[in-house]
Design an enzyme around this catalytic site. Structure first.
Site, PDB file in Angstrom:
ATOM      1  N   LYS A  44       0.838  -1.254  -0.085  1.00 58.83           N
ATOM      2  CA  LYS A  44       0.055  -0.050  -0.050  1.00 58.83           C
ATOM      3  C   LYS A  44       0.758   1.276  -0.110  1.00 58.83           C
ATOM      4  CE  LYS A  44      -3.679  -2.281  -0.394  1.00 58.83           C
ATOM      5  NZ  LYS A  44      -4.549  -2.895   0.623  1.00 58.83           N
TER       6      LYS A  44
HETATM    7  C1  LIG Z   1      -5.534  -3.937   0.811  1.00 59.52           C
HETATM    8  C2  LIG Z   1      -6.878  -3.672   0.984  1.00 59.52           C
HETATM    9  C3  LIG Z   1      -7.817  -4.060   2.028  1.00 59.52           C
HETATM   10  C4  LIG Z   1      -7.233  -4.919   3.215  1.00 59.52           C
HETATM   11  O1  LIG Z   1      -6.325  -4.228   3.652  1.00 59.52           O
HETATM   12  P1  LIG Z   1      -5.379  -5.083   4.953  1.00 59.52           P
HETATM   13  O2  LIG Z   1      -4.732  -4.086   5.580  1.00 59.52           O
HETATM   14  O3  LIG Z   1      -4.574  -6.172   4.384  1.00 59.52           O
HETATM   15  O4  LIG Z   1      -6.658  -5.951   5.834  1.00 59.52           O
HETATM   16  C5  LIG Z   1      -8.950  -3.782   1.940  1.00 59.52           C
HETATM   17  N1  LIG Z   1      -9.827  -3.036   0.961  1.00 59.52           N
HETATM   18  C6  LIG Z   1      -8.802  -2.900  -0.097  1.00 59.52           C
HETATM   19  C7  LIG Z   1      -9.704  -2.147  -1.222  1.00 59.52           C
HETATM   20  C8  LIG Z   1      -7.743  -3.172  -0.218  1.00 59.52           C
HETATM   21  O5  LIG Z   1      -7.143  -2.939  -1.194  1.00 59.52           O
END
Ligand SMILES: *Cc1c(COP(=O)(O)O)cnc(C)c1O
Length: 404
Positions: free
Chosen positions: A202
């Site tokens: 991210k």
């Molecule tokens: C990565 C992601 C999540 C989940 O994030 P985590 O921190 O791995 O739980 C939820 N929604 C979207 C759209 C994502 O890209």
């Protein structure tokens, strides 16, 4: 998929050396984060403590709008806590776009509520007010907009509609740090709660982690209690205060969703560079847009003048005139040593959500068309101009012969 995204593709021994080997994503970790982690390891306090508090305060200040920030060990945990604090339960309906990661929808099912999947806008790939209106019933309790790729949803329109009907808004901002809608930072737009992800790929990362932000004190209080076993005081309070340090009460069967100080130490360093990362990503996106012009591709849209986007993803869509399937296109990238991903196979096409996604008599032509034609190209802050140009050249080699 997680593996591909986190590590990019590796070369196998039989294959000839490549000109370049470009991962889908590479995190930008500086000595600051490394030193901060070492300091936590030496401090004697590894779990949630003063460093996590500092990260929360800095994050809340960064978002602005008087929000409180609650650090959690994933965005999934944060989304679950937000819906739980809102009292979502069996019989309630929650509107979720079909074009998202399954985490957005699964937390609704944790609470026994019904997921109502929605189609998306062809240009923005986001939820539209028209689709929200069409799907709203007297049972609708929440709407979960996802800022696809980091392009903000029209939060003022969605919030205006939701407030009129007494429906909560919890936006999944896993892609959207930093981004703004209508001159308001995502997280400070007035939604009931907003949740960010710090997963490995991210826009900022703590390895695993997330942040729930809310301006509603009632939601913040409930989420903090439920984040740690339903205890009314967390371990840091109990073990650092002098009087009656052992005592706590349990007021609910809570969860184990707290973020460690080790992870928070990485987050503080990453947050300090979030704006820099964002500029670097925007530069990569702009270079892609120039270099891919004239090809039979639909390129991701720019945000309207009142908004800014995070460029978490750079998704392209092959036009029919490309005369190449998406699968052949990504196979070509793969041969060139270029990491890629596909965002997303829509939820309504997945086994579980076909059965539990409240999709009877529903069609999702826009999400299906997007999925059939899309691929996400590498984009990360330290990506060099040579790397971007190499990807552009590989794309041109694959579809440059076709007319746009
Ligand atoms: C990565 C992601 C999540 C989940 O994030 P985590 O921190 O791995 O739980 C939820 N929604 C979207 C759209 C994502 O890209």
């Amino acid at each position: 998929m997680a593996n591909i995204e986190e590590h990019g593709r590796g070369s196998t021994p039989e294959e000839p050396a490549r000109v370049l080997d470009i991962p889908f994503f590479r995190a930008s970790i500086s000595q600051t984060e490394i030193d901060a982690v070492v300091a936590v390891l030496k401090s004697g306090w590894l779990s949630t403590g003063a460093v996590a508090r500092e990260f929360e305060q800095k994050f809340a200040n960064y978002i602005g709008g008087g929000v409180e920030a609650i650090a959690v060990n994933s965005a999934t945990a944060g989304l679950h806590l937000a819906l739980e604090a809102l009292g979502i339960g069996p019989g309630d309906e929650v509107i979720v776009p079909t074009l998202t990661f399954t985490a957005t929808a699964e937390v609704v099912r944790y609470l026994g509520a019904t997921v109502v999947l929605a189609d998306i806008d062809p240009a923005t790939r986001n939820l539209t007010l028209a689709e929200i209106r069409r799907l709203t019933t007297e049972r609708t309790r929440a709407i979960m907009p996802v800022h696809f790729g980091g392009l903000p949803c029209d939060m003022q329109a969605i919030l205006g509609f939701a407030r009129e009907r007494g429906i909560a808004v919890v936006d999944d901002a896993a892609h959207a740090l930093p981004a703004s809608s209508g001159n308001c930072r995502i997280g400070a737009s007035g939604a009931d709660a907003t949740v960010f992800s710090f997963y490995a790929n991210k826009t900022i990362t703590t390895g695993e982690g997330g942040m729930l932000v809310t301006a509603r004190r009632d939601l913040a209080e409930r989420a903090k209690v439920m984040r740690l076993h339903g205890m009314n005081r967390d371990a840091f309070d109990r073990f650092t205060k002098k009087s009656l340090a052992w005592e706590y009460d349990v007021v609910a069967p809570g969860f184990k969703y707290n973020l460690t100080d080790i992870a928070a130490a990485i987050g503080i360093g990453q947050l300090a560079r979030a704006d820099l990362f964002s500029e670097q990503r925007a530069r990569v996106a702009a270079r892609y847009k120039r270099g891919l012009k004239g090809l039979p591709l639909d390129l991701p849209p720019d945000a309207p003048a009142t908004d800014t986007q995070s460029w978490h993803l750079f998704t392209v869509q092959l036009k029919p005139s490309a005369r190449v399937s998406r699968d052949d296109f990504v196979a070509h990238l793969n041969r060139k040593g270029i990491g890629f991903s596909v965002h997303y196979k829509p939820l309504h096409m997945m086994t579980y959500w076909r059965e539990h996604g409240s999709i009877a008599n529903q069609a999702f032509p826009v999400a299906e068309d997007h999925f059939a034609r899309t691929a996400s190209l590498p984009i990360f802050p330290d990506m060099t101009e040579a790397e971007v140009d190499y990807v552009i050249a590989a794309v041109r080699e694959c579809i440059g012969g076709a007319t746009a």
